[in-house]
Design a protein around this motif. Sequence first.
Motif, PDB file in Angstrom:
ATOM      1  N   ALA A  78       0.837  -1.850  -0.492  1.00 27.10           N
ATOM      2  CA  ALA A  78       0.175  -0.177  -0.597  1.00 27.10           C
ATOM      3  C   ALA A  78       0.873   1.261  -0.003  1.00 27.10           C
ATOM      4  CB  ALA A  78      -0.643  -0.078   1.233  1.00 27.10           C
ATOM      5  N   PHE A  86     -12.134  -3.046  -1.822  1.00 26.19           N
ATOM      6  CA  PHE A  86     -12.558  -4.128  -1.781  1.00 26.19           C
ATOM      7  C   PHE A  86     -13.913  -4.461  -3.001  1.00 26.19           C
ATOM      8  CE2 PHE A  86      -9.151  -3.667   0.919  1.00 26.19           C
ATOM      9  CZ  PHE A  86      -9.184  -5.097   1.381  1.00 26.19           C
ATOM     10  N   VAL A  90     -14.601  -4.033   5.025  1.00 26.16           N
ATOM     11  CA  VAL A  90     -14.375  -4.982   6.065  1.00 26.16           C
ATOM     12  C   VAL A  90     -15.667  -4.325   6.795  1.00 26.16           C
ATOM     13  CG1 VAL A  90     -13.980  -5.997   8.008  1.00 26.16           C
ATOM     14  CG2 VAL A  90     -13.316  -6.495   5.752  1.00 26.16           C
ATOM     15  N   GLY A  94     -15.563   0.779  15.876  1.00 21.99           N
ATOM     16  CA  GLY A  94     -15.302   1.161  17.134  1.00 21.99           C
ATOM     17  C   GLY A  94     -14.355   2.326  16.912  1.00 21.99           C
ATOM     18  N   GLU A 107       0.692   6.792   7.189  1.00 27.54           N
ATOM     19  CA  GLU A 107       1.786   6.211   7.186  1.00 27.54           C
ATOM     20  C   GLU A 107       2.118   5.880   5.970  1.00 27.54           C
ATOM     21  OE1 GLU A 107       2.587   4.117   9.037  1.00 27.54           O
ATOM     22  OE2 GLU A 107       1.791   3.727  10.907  1.00 27.54           O
TER      23      GLU A 107
ATOM     24  N   ASP B 375     -10.330 -10.672   8.923  1.00 30.62           N
ATOM     25  CA  ASP B 375     -10.164  -9.846   7.834  1.00 30.62           C
ATOM     26  C   ASP B 375      -9.817  -8.085   8.054  1.00 30.62           C
ATOM     27  OD1 ASP B 375     -10.883 -11.243   6.192  1.00 30.62           O
ATOM     28  OD2 ASP B 375     -12.816 -11.941   6.482  1.00 30.62           O
ATOM     29  N   SER B 376     -10.572  -8.047   9.059  1.00 27.43           N
ATOM     30  CA  SER B 376     -10.308  -6.719   9.754  1.00 27.43           C
ATOM     31  C   SER B 376      -8.733  -5.937   9.389  1.00 27.43           C
ATOM     32  CB  SER B 376     -10.919  -6.063  11.096  1.00 27.43           C
ATOM     33  OG  SER B 376     -12.631  -6.557  10.992  1.00 27.43           O
ATOM     34  N   PHE B 378      -6.509  -7.625   7.910  1.00 28.23           N
ATOM     35  CA  PHE B 378      -5.700  -7.204   6.861  1.00 28.23           C
ATOM     36  C   PHE B 378      -6.614  -5.804   5.830  1.00 28.23           C
ATOM     37  CE2 PHE B 378      -6.419  -8.276   1.621  1.00 28.23           C
ATOM     38  CZ  PHE B 378      -4.977  -7.926   1.302  1.00 28.23           C
ATOM     39  N   TYR B 379      -7.665  -5.650   6.152  1.00 26.85           N
ATOM     40  CA  TYR B 379      -7.915  -3.820   5.699  1.00 26.85           C
ATOM     41  C   TYR B 379      -7.446  -3.255   5.694  1.00 26.85           C
ATOM     42  CZ  TYR B 379     -11.794  -1.305   4.388  1.00 26.85           C
ATOM     43  OH  TYR B 379     -12.856  -0.201   3.407  1.00 26.85           O
ATOM     44  N   LEU B 380      -6.899  -3.286   7.341  1.00 26.42           N
ATOM     45  CA  LEU B 380      -6.191  -2.339   7.802  1.00 26.42           C
ATOM     46  C   LEU B 380      -4.612  -1.818   6.687  1.00 26.42           C
ATOM     47  CD1 LEU B 380      -7.755  -1.410  11.603  1.00 26.42           C
ATOM     48  CD2 LEU B 380      -8.105  -0.626   9.857  1.00 26.42           C
ATOM     49  N   ARG B 381      -3.877  -3.083   6.921  1.00 25.81           N
ATOM     50  CA  ARG B 381      -3.124  -2.815   6.733  1.00 25.81           C
ATOM     51  C   ARG B 381      -2.903  -2.825   5.251  1.00 25.81           C
ATOM     52  NH1 ARG B 381      -0.527  -8.779   7.799  1.00 25.81           N
ATOM     53  NH2 ARG B 381       1.843  -7.864   7.653  1.00 25.81           N
ATOM     54  N   ALA B 382      -4.209  -3.568   4.062  1.00 31.83           N
ATOM     55  CA  ALA B 382      -4.262  -2.949   3.099  1.00 31.83           C
ATOM     56  C   ALA B 382      -4.041  -1.800   3.108  1.00 31.83           C
ATOM     57  CB  ALA B 382      -5.215  -3.706   2.414  1.00 31.83           C
ATOM     58  N   ARG B 383      -4.065  -0.736   3.512  1.00 34.35           N
ATOM     59  CA  ARG B 383      -3.653   0.756   3.577  1.00 34.35           C
ATOM     60  C   ARG B 383      -2.717   1.381   4.473  1.00 34.35           C
ATOM     61  NH1 ARG B 383      -7.239  -0.713   0.655  1.00 34.35           N
ATOM     62  NH2 ARG B 383      -9.747  -0.462   0.535  1.00 34.35           N
ATOM     63  N   ILE B 385      -1.400   0.632   6.958  1.00 36.91           N
ATOM     64  CA  ILE B 385      -1.279   0.756   8.385  1.00 36.91           C
ATOM     65  C   ILE B 385      -0.229  -0.788   8.570  1.00 36.91           C
ATOM     66  CG2 ILE B 385      -2.230   1.030  10.710  1.00 36.91           C
ATOM     67  CD1 ILE B 385      -4.374   2.187   9.318  1.00 36.91           C
ATOM     68  N   TYR B 387       1.295  -3.760  11.070  1.00 37.49           N
ATOM     69  CA  TYR B 387       0.470  -5.441  11.858  1.00 37.49           C
ATOM     70  C   TYR B 387       0.263  -4.932  13.489  1.00 37.49           C
ATOM     71  CZ  TYR B 387      -0.317  -9.682  14.092  1.00 37.49           C
ATOM     72  OH  TYR B 387      -1.239 -10.776  14.302  1.00 37.49           O
ATOM     73  N   LEU B 393      -4.950  -0.543  17.175  1.00 41.36           N
ATOM     74  CA  LEU B 393      -6.906   0.453  16.994  1.00 41.36           C
ATOM     75  C   LEU B 393      -7.689  -0.944  16.746  1.00 41.36           C
ATOM     76  CD1 LEU B 393      -5.825   1.774  12.922  1.00 41.36           C
ATOM     77  CD2 LEU B 393      -6.565   2.626  15.281  1.00 41.36           C
ATOM     78  N   LEU B 394      -7.740  -1.714  17.016  1.00 46.09           N
ATOM     79  CA  LEU B 394      -8.793  -2.634  17.234  1.00 46.09           C
ATOM     80  C   LEU B 394      -9.164  -3.157  17.892  1.00 46.09           C
ATOM     81  CD1 LEU B 394      -7.989  -5.369  13.822  1.00 46.09           C
ATOM     82  CD2 LEU B 394      -9.796  -3.371  13.513  1.00 46.09           C
ATOM     83  N   ALA B 397     -10.278  -0.438  20.028  1.00 45.46           N
ATOM     84  CA  ALA B 397     -12.014  -0.499  19.478  1.00 45.46           C
ATOM     85  C   ALA B 397     -13.286  -1.645  20.286  1.00 45.46           C
ATOM     86  CB  ALA B 397     -12.542  -0.147  18.420  1.00 45.46           C
TER      87      ALA B 397
END
Lengths: 247, 425
Positions: A78, A86, A90, A94, A107, B375-376, B378-383, B385, B387, B393-394, B397
């Motif tokens: 990325a 996607f 997802v 929170g 980042e 899945d969450s 991966f979604y964050l990392r694909a942006r 961010i 590991y 973050l998760l 939350a």
Amino acid sequence: MSLLEIKNLKANVEGNEILHGLNLTVNKGEIHAIMGPNGSGKSTLASVLAGKSDYEITEGEVLFNGKGLLDMDPEIRAREGLFLAFQYPVEIPGVSNANFIKTAVNEIRKHRGLEALDAMDFLQMMREKANLVEMDKSFLTRSVNEGFSGGEKKRNEIFQLAMLEPQLAILDETDSGLDIDALRIVANGVNKLKNENNAFVVITHYQRLLNHIVPDFVHILYNGKIVKSGGKELAFELEEKGYDWIK
Amino acid sequence: MELKDKLYDMKAGALDFFNQNFQDKDGIFSKLKISAIEKFATLGIPNIKQEDWKYTNVAFLNRLDFKYPESKIISNLDIDAHKINDSNLIVIVNGEISEQFSDFNLQDGIEICSIIDTEHPDLVGKIANLEHHFTAMNSALFSSGICIKINDNVESEKPIQLIFVNSAEENYIHNYRKIISVGNNSNVKIIESHISVGDAVSFNNNVGEIYVGKNSNFEINFVQNHFSNDVTIASNYINQDRDSVFTSLTLGLSGKFSRNYLGAVLDGENCTTNYYGIFIPNGSELMDNHTLVNHAKPHCYSNENYRGVIGDKAIGVFNGKIYVAKDAQKTNAYQSNKNVLLSDTAVINTKPELEIYADDVKCSHGATSGNLDADSMFYLRARGIDYNTAQTLLLNAFVGEITEKISIEELKQKVELMILDKLSK
């Protein structure tokens, strides 16, 4: 140098080979459409490129700006300028959209040797990009995709695309489940973001989206391989004759 | 020699010390202590064959030698990280209220004094359960602590913050006793924090008795940011009169070993009880939350929500008991405990216990444990961010559903930072 070069890519999921030696080259300034029937490997290709760990690469290589993409963690891909919109975004309760996107933007900026955006600049940028996909400001304070309608989720993907300014964007069935208004909004967003320094790979089942995002090349993916490539007219042919024609 | 025998040996000394130093009107304390000493001598330290201690092994206590803290004075103390500025601050050093570090100006209707000076000794030992091992031990051995008395119709302007400071130059045992008595129609918030200075083991065995009067609203926030060596057993007993609201937030941030017991008796109609908790042990920490909601009267509502994040080789325990008496019709009782395990060696033992004798009630409970949603992640990392940031973050939350319940804004912000700090380790 090409932006993306996929050479003889083979990938397994749980022991089943899904991609059977796929080749594709994408240059800056181009829009490629990848079409194919269900189960042809479209989404696998998108996931493999973005770095999802459920897939095992057994052969081939992928170069992104000349660098080996497959060795990079998803976050590095990325930061290097690859973006996946996607198919099923997802929901993350929170975590606010604004906080999420700010973390991501900074980042990526850090990776590119840029300073973090200050709060004012960031807010300004968010407003601008939100307008691009006609997204209400209230979306920014809500949790990521939580309770969003299908169309809102897809708009949020394009909003993120706009914020992160990738070199290569892969849109994985972004049109699925969209009504005509949402489709128009999403396509307009993409068209405004397109320039000579970036490229798009649009994965879709239907020709409909390609009326709005006009591709330079259309590839037909079947059984894990690209079986036919051509110009935008190929999409019309496919729409007319159906997928049975290529089998 | 086992701890109970060592302590039993100290019996005479403890009583002498107590009698010499404290006024004991009507001999209430002496009476309590004598029966508690006998009780503790019989009960001793629990073992894992006992249902309530099945997942929490305290045998190590027998191998440690503890002393009573002698010096009550500390010259240097940095409590800025824990202090809530807009509060009445009571700092208690090794059990004694420290004038040097405290900073309070109490409004009319609120009195705070040392437990031994209390004018309400009858409230000591009234609702604490001597059948509980460590409550018996505390009752036998306490010689310090605090009494907070809030009159009727007091609308508290600021929260009261109690910071218990343990100095641990040697392995010390602290048996604090706490009484909080809230009159009718009053509204009070308390923050209770525990910190330690020194490198030795601090063994805190605290017992609290909390009385909430008619139509009062009482909130207590337990912030457990202990030193890595600390062993804490905190038992709080609550009695609610009709139309009252009791809310607790138990924040297990750090400490080698902690066991929290929380037991409320809803002793009047139309009571509301809220138990919220977060426990985030890592390393080899153990955090155990045992709770009881005792619906003794009809038309009451209770809601319990605990979230655990367990890393490394840490152990989390949650045991939530809901008891609904035969006459407690129209009870609504809810319980939830969700956990995230961050490693293959992290452990969670979670157990709901429902005992329902009324037939017209609504009760629900649920417990989950698992890894962070792939899945969450991966979604964050694909942006872009990484590991660890994505995980933080998760997790943030995940516990955010509890921290958002914190009604004291300054505390909320502090706690969020503390959680972030712990989760990013």
